[in-house]
Design a protein around this motif. Structure first.
Motif, PDB file in Angstrom:
ATOM      1  N   HIS A 159       1.436   6.749   2.590  1.00 47.24           N
ATOM      2  CA  HIS A 159       2.687   6.208   2.072  1.00 47.24           C
ATOM      3  C   HIS A 159       2.688   4.710   2.318  1.00 47.24           C
ATOM      4  N   LEU A 160       2.822   3.928   1.248  1.00 41.92           N
ATOM      5  CA  LEU A 160       2.904   2.476   1.363  1.00 41.92           C
ATOM      6  C   LEU A 160       4.357   2.079   1.145  1.00 41.92           C
ATOM      7  N   ALA A 161       4.970   1.525   2.183  1.00 38.71           N
ATOM      8  CA  ALA A 161       6.377   1.138   2.095  1.00 38.71           C
ATOM      9  C   ALA A 161       6.531  -0.075   1.184  1.00 38.71           C
ATOM     10  N   GLU A 162       7.727  -0.209   0.665  1.00 40.31           N
ATOM     11  CA  GLU A 162       8.041  -1.356  -0.176  1.00 40.31           C
ATOM     12  C   GLU A 162       7.972  -2.632   0.659  1.00 40.31           C
ATOM     13  N   ARG A 163       7.341  -3.659   0.132  1.00 47.11           N
ATOM     14  CA  ARG A 163       7.250  -4.937   0.837  1.00 47.11           C
ATOM     15  C   ARG A 163       8.133  -5.942   0.113  1.00 47.11           C
ATOM     16  N   THR A 164       9.085  -6.521   0.859  1.00 46.03           N
ATOM     17  CA  THR A 164      10.036  -7.457   0.271  1.00 46.03           C
ATOM     18  C   THR A 164      10.069  -8.740   1.089  1.00 46.03           C
ATOM     19  N   THR A 165      10.681  -9.749   0.512  1.00 48.19           N
ATOM     20  CA  THR A 165      10.898 -11.015   1.203  1.00 48.19           C
ATOM     21  C   THR A 165      12.192 -11.624   0.690  1.00 48.19           C
ATOM     22  N   ARG A 166      12.758 -12.505   1.483  1.00 44.57           N
ATOM     23  CA  ARG A 166      13.954 -13.224   1.055  1.00 44.57           C
ATOM     24  C   ARG A 166      13.505 -14.457   0.292  1.00 44.57           C
ATOM     25  N   ALA A 167      14.118 -14.719  -0.833  1.00 45.55           N
ATOM     26  CA  ALA A 167      13.758 -15.869  -1.658  1.00 45.55           C
ATOM     27  C   ALA A 167      15.036 -16.538  -2.148  1.00 45.55           C
ATOM     28  N   GLU A 181       7.230   0.584  -3.619  1.00 44.50           N
ATOM     29  CA  GLU A 181       6.886   1.716  -2.765  1.00 44.50           C
ATOM     30  C   GLU A 181       5.909   2.624  -3.499  1.00 44.50           C
ATOM     31  N   ARG A 182       4.884   3.097  -2.780  1.00 48.69           N
ATOM     32  CA  ARG A 182       3.859   3.945  -3.397  1.00 48.69           C
ATOM     33  C   ARG A 182       3.575   5.151  -2.521  1.00 48.69           C
ATOM     34  N   TRP A 183       3.271   6.281  -3.197  1.00 46.31           N
ATOM     35  CA  TRP A 183       2.860   7.497  -2.514  1.00 46.31           C
ATOM     36  C   TRP A 183       1.487   7.844  -3.065  1.00 46.31           C
ATOM     37  N   CYS A 184       0.532   8.075  -2.174  1.00 50.18           N
ATOM     38  CA  CYS A 184      -0.854   8.292  -2.595  1.00 50.18           C
ATOM     39  C   CYS A 184      -1.427   9.548  -1.935  1.00 50.18           C
ATOM     40  N   VAL A 185      -2.324  10.199  -2.678  1.00 45.05           N
ATOM     41  CA  VAL A 185      -3.022  11.389  -2.181  1.00 45.05           C
ATOM     42  C   VAL A 185      -4.507  11.209  -2.476  1.00 45.05           C
ATOM     43  N   ARG A 186      -5.346  11.520  -1.472  1.00 48.52           N
ATOM     44  CA  ARG A 186      -6.797  11.455  -1.658  1.00 48.52           C
ATOM     45  C   ARG A 186      -7.324  12.874  -1.790  1.00 48.52           C
ATOM     46  N   LEU A 187      -8.155  13.091  -2.817  1.00 45.32           N
ATOM     47  CA  LEU A 187      -8.683  14.424  -3.111  1.00 45.32           C
ATOM     48  C   LEU A 187     -10.197  14.466  -2.972  1.00 45.32           C
ATOM     49  N   ASP A 188     -10.700  15.649  -2.620  1.00 47.10           N
ATOM     50  CA  ASP A 188     -12.128  15.959  -2.659  1.00 47.10           C
ATOM     51  C   ASP A 188     -12.350  16.964  -3.782  1.00 47.10           C
ATOM     52  N   ASP A 189     -13.564  17.061  -4.275  1.00 43.33           N
ATOM     53  CA  ASP A 189     -13.936  17.993  -5.353  1.00 43.33           C
ATOM     54  C   ASP A 189     -12.972  17.863  -6.535  1.00 43.33           C
ATOM     55  N   VAL A 190     -12.808  16.653  -7.035  1.00 42.58           N
ATOM     56  CA  VAL A 190     -11.857  16.378  -8.116  1.00 42.58           C
ATOM     57  C   VAL A 190     -12.291  17.117  -9.373  1.00 42.58           C
ATOM     58  N   VAL A 222     -11.244  10.369  -3.751  1.00 42.94           N
ATOM     59  CA  VAL A 222     -10.628   9.639  -4.852  1.00 42.94           C
ATOM     60  C   VAL A 222      -9.127   9.587  -4.610  1.00 42.94           C
ATOM     61  N   TRP A 223      -8.560   8.369  -4.602  1.00 44.19           N
ATOM     62  CA  TRP A 223      -7.125   8.180  -4.371  1.00 44.19           C
ATOM     63  C   TRP A 223      -6.373   8.213  -5.686  1.00 44.19           C
ATOM     64  N   TYR A 224      -5.190   8.834  -5.662  1.00 44.37           N
ATOM     65  CA  TYR A 224      -4.311   8.884  -6.829  1.00 44.37           C
ATOM     66  C   TYR A 224      -2.897   8.515  -6.391  1.00 44.37           C
ATOM     67  N   ARG A 225      -2.216   7.732  -7.227  1.00 43.83           N
ATOM     68  CA  ARG A 225      -0.794   7.486  -7.005  1.00 43.83           C
ATOM     69  C   ARG A 225      -0.029   8.659  -7.594  1.00 43.83           C
ATOM     70  N   VAL A 226       0.952   9.176  -6.833  1.00 45.60           N
ATOM     71  CA  VAL A 226       1.697  10.353  -7.265  1.00 45.60           C
ATOM     72  C   VAL A 226       3.193  10.098  -7.089  1.00 45.60           C
ATOM     73  N   THR A 227       3.994  11.027  -7.594  1.00 50.10           N
ATOM     74  CA  THR A 227       5.441  10.939  -7.415  1.00 50.10           C
ATOM     75  C   THR A 227       5.787  11.350  -5.988  1.00 50.10           C
ATOM     76  N   ARG A 228       7.023  11.074  -5.608  1.00 49.16           N
ATOM     77  CA  ARG A 228       7.465  11.429  -4.263  1.00 49.16           C
ATOM     78  C   ARG A 228       7.420  12.942  -4.052  1.00 49.16           C
ATOM     79  N   ALA A 229       7.783  13.711  -5.082  1.00 49.91           N
ATOM     80  CA  ALA A 229       7.778  15.173  -4.967  1.00 49.91           C
ATOM     81  C   ALA A 229       6.354  15.693  -4.753  1.00 49.91           C
ATOM     82  N   ASP A 230       5.377  15.166  -5.511  1.00 46.93           N
ATOM     83  CA  ASP A 230       3.986  15.595  -5.333  1.00 46.93           C
ATOM     84  C   ASP A 230       3.463  15.177  -3.966  1.00 46.93           C
ATOM     85  N   TYR A 231       3.883  14.009  -3.490  1.00 42.56           N
ATOM     86  CA  TYR A 231       3.474  13.553  -2.158  1.00 42.56           C
ATOM     87  C   TYR A 231       4.002  14.497  -1.084  1.00 42.56           C
ATOM     88  N   ASP A 232       5.276  14.894  -1.198  1.00 43.49           N
ATOM     89  CA  ASP A 232       5.859  15.819  -0.224  1.00 43.49           C
ATOM     90  C   ASP A 232       5.126  17.163  -0.233  1.00 43.49           C
TER      91      ASP A 232
END
Length: 179
Positions: A61-69, A128-137, A146-156
């Motif tokens: 899980h990669l959290a959202e990165r923000t800054t004040r501007a 914000e990103r949710w990622c899953v790494r798979l074997d035997d794709v 192999v990493w894939y970006r997925v939805t929050r539901a698929d990540y859970d």
């Protein structure tokens, strides 16, 4: 001359449209047969999203990165004023022609957006990103880690699954897309 040119242009458009409709939209013979536009007058169905299957390896899980501007702040500033407008009215004809002139004052308002200082806001540097790494794709034992970006539901779902459990989902981004 213009009518003949228009006729030739219209005829050319009809011929090109007819030939384009007959081509089927395929450039080579190795592609599988697909309906080109519609079946029985109904629009062609959208292609089904491609699912990916594999064995769960890792989640991230990669959290959202923000800054004040800061940015310029603009406000709407209006000015009001008046102007004198001249009106004329003519009547009669010949030597009996008369011109009547009168003046009125009209109010006008001019609004513009002008800078007035600065304002601070939260700028998103990385969503914000949710990622899953798979074997035997897709059953290929050579495709591991192999990493894939997925939805929050698929990540859970992947997070709750056991290690090396078979998962199937529709990836949100291409493989290895910033995970």
């Amino acid at each position: 001359m213009f009518g003949r040119r228009l006729l030739v242009t219209a005829l050319t458009a009809v011929i090109v449209g007819g030939l384009g409709g007959c081509s089927g939209g395929r450039g080579d013979d190795s592609a599988p047969d697909r309906p080109s536009a519609s079946v029985g007058g109904a629009p062609a169905p959208a292609p089904a999203p491609e699912t990916v299957t594999g064995l769960r390896d890792e989640t991230r899980h990669l959290a959202e990165r923000t800054t004040r501007a800061t940015r310029p702040r603009t406000v709407r500033r209006c000015t009001t004023g008046t102007r004198r407008v001249r009106h004329t009215s003519r009547s009669g004809s010949g030597i009996h022609r008369t011109t009547r002139t009168w003046y009125t004052t009209e109010h006008e308002r001019d609004c513009r957006r002008v800078r007035s200082g600065t304002e601070t806001y939260t700028e998103v540097l990385r969503p914000e990103r949710w990622c899953v790494r798979l074997d035997d794709v897709d059953g290929d034992r050579e495709k591991d880690d192999v990493w894939y970006r997925v939805t929050r539901a698929d990540y859970d779902t992947a997070l709750a699954a056991d290690d090396h459990a078979r998962l199937e989902f529709v990836p949100q981004g291409r493989q290895d897309a910033g995970c």
